[in-house]
Design a protein around this motif. Structure first.
Motif, PDB file in Angstrom:
ATOM      1  N   SER A   8       0.853  -1.194   0.000  1.00  0.00           N
ATOM      2  CA  SER A   8       0.000   0.000   0.000  1.00  0.00           C
ATOM      3  C   SER A   8       0.887   1.241   0.000  1.00  0.00           C
ATOM      4  CB  SER A   8      -0.897   0.022   1.242  1.00  0.00           C
ATOM      5  OG  SER A   8      -0.121   0.277   2.393  1.00  0.00           O
ATOM      6  N   GLY A  10       0.825   3.612   2.111  1.00  0.00           N
ATOM      7  CA  GLY A  10       1.287   3.825   3.478  1.00  0.00           C
ATOM      8  C   GLY A  10       2.482   2.952   3.826  1.00  0.00           C
ATOM      9  N   GLN A  11       2.460   1.699   3.379  1.00  0.00           N
ATOM     10  CA  GLN A  11       3.581   0.793   3.640  1.00  0.00           C
ATOM     11  C   GLN A  11       4.847   1.278   2.942  1.00  0.00           C
ATOM     12  OE1 GLN A  11       1.435  -2.667   2.196  1.00  0.00           O
ATOM     13  NE2 GLN A  11       1.606  -3.642   4.219  1.00  0.00           N
ATOM     14  N   ALA A  13       5.524   4.367   2.000  1.00  0.00           N
ATOM     15  CA  ALA A  13       5.948   5.612   2.650  1.00  0.00           C
ATOM     16  C   ALA A  13       6.723   5.314   3.931  1.00  0.00           C
ATOM     17  CB  ALA A  13       4.736   6.487   2.948  1.00  0.00           C
ATOM     18  N   LYS A  14       6.210   4.399   4.730  1.00  0.00           N
ATOM     19  CA  LYS A  14       6.869   4.067   5.995  1.00  0.00           C
ATOM     20  C   LYS A  14       8.226   3.405   5.746  1.00  0.00           C
ATOM     21  CE  LYS A  14       6.206   1.671  10.356  1.00  0.00           C
ATOM     22  NZ  LYS A  14       5.310   0.864  11.183  1.00  0.00           N
ATOM     23  N   ARG A  15       8.273   2.442   4.840  1.00  0.00           N
ATOM     24  CA  ARG A  15       9.518   1.730   4.561  1.00  0.00           C
ATOM     25  C   ARG A  15      10.582   2.651   3.962  1.00  0.00           C
ATOM     26  NH1 ARG A  15       9.478  -3.773   3.099  1.00  0.00           N
ATOM     27  NH2 ARG A  15      11.710  -3.469   2.833  1.00  0.00           N
ATOM     28  N   CYS A  16      10.165   3.633   3.172  1.00  0.00           N
ATOM     29  CA  CYS A  16      11.118   4.517   2.491  1.00  0.00           C
ATOM     30  C   CYS A  16      11.422   5.788   3.276  1.00  0.00           C
ATOM     31  CB  CYS A  16      10.584   4.893   1.114  1.00  0.00           C
ATOM     32  SG  CYS A  16      10.514   3.493  -0.026  1.00  0.00           S
ATOM     33  N   GLY A  17      10.645   6.039   4.320  1.00  0.00           N
ATOM     34  CA  GLY A  17      10.876   7.243   5.110  1.00  0.00           C
ATOM     35  C   GLY A  17      10.460   8.513   4.396  1.00  0.00           C
ATOM     36  N   LYS A  19       6.820  10.895   2.933  1.00  0.00           N
ATOM     37  CA  LYS A  19       5.397  11.126   3.131  1.00  0.00           C
ATOM     38  C   LYS A  19       4.612  10.497   1.985  1.00  0.00           C
ATOM     39  CE  LYS A  19       6.073  15.461   5.559  1.00  0.00           C
ATOM     40  NZ  LYS A  19       5.818  16.891   5.576  1.00  0.00           N
ATOM     41  N   VAL A  20       3.373  10.163   2.256  1.00  0.00           N
ATOM     42  CA  VAL A  20       2.492   9.633   1.225  1.00  0.00           C
ATOM     43  C   VAL A  20       2.389  10.631   0.076  1.00  0.00           C
ATOM     44  CG1 VAL A  20       0.083   9.036   0.727  1.00  0.00           C
ATOM     45  CG2 VAL A  20       1.199   8.111   2.770  1.00  0.00           C
TER      46      VAL A  20
END
Length: 148
Positions: A8, A10-11, A13-17, A19-20
């Motif tokens: 997703s 969100g996933q 964005a979180k893994r790459c550091g 923002k969406v």
């Protein structure tokens, strides 16, 4: 079994550091791609993680998104850069960065006189442009444009 497009926004964005909204921007610029699932939600392939990492690394080196997009467009089938691709990209960007460093050093060295007196002397100022002779070189402060 994992779906080819299983991450997703969100996933990623979180893994790459990032923002969406950054991912949406990259997608708008053609740097990454997603598909939509049945619920109309973005889904990414796992290789987008490496692609975003390359984008972030290049930006840290001062490479523009336009230059990154141009480099990506030369990859076969718009694939994610592999180690060999990175070697070629980094060599190209190294040359570009060396030109920018030289231009910045020249600018720094030429500003020394102006910093000393603060007057922007019309006889020794490196950016003085009598009779607008630089107009044919483009708009703005063309002598200070280190990106060309």
């Amino acid at each position: 079994m994992l779906n080819e497009y299983d991450l997703s926004v969100g996933q990623v964005a979180k893994r790459c550091g990032v923002k969406v909204s950054t991912l949406h921007f990259y997608e708008q610029k053609g740097l990454i791609k997603s598909l939509r699932n049945q619920g109309n939600q973005r889904r990414y392939q796992r290789d987008v993680l490496r692609r975003v990492s390359v984008i972030k690394a290049a930006q840290q080196f001062g490479i523009s998104l336009q230059d990154i997009q141009t480099a990506f467009s030369h990859l076969p089938d718009q694939r994610t850069p592999n180690k060999d691709d990175w070697t070629q990209l980094s060599q190209t960007w190294k040359t570009q960065l060396n030109r920018q460093i030289t231009a910045l050093e020249d600018l720094r060295d030429s500003l020394e006189g102006c910093i000393g007196c603060g007057c922007l002397s019309m006889t020794s100022c490196p950016i003085y442009n009598p009779n607008d002779t630089l107009a044919n070189k483009g708009n703005g402060a063309v002598l200070l444009d280190i990106t060309n």
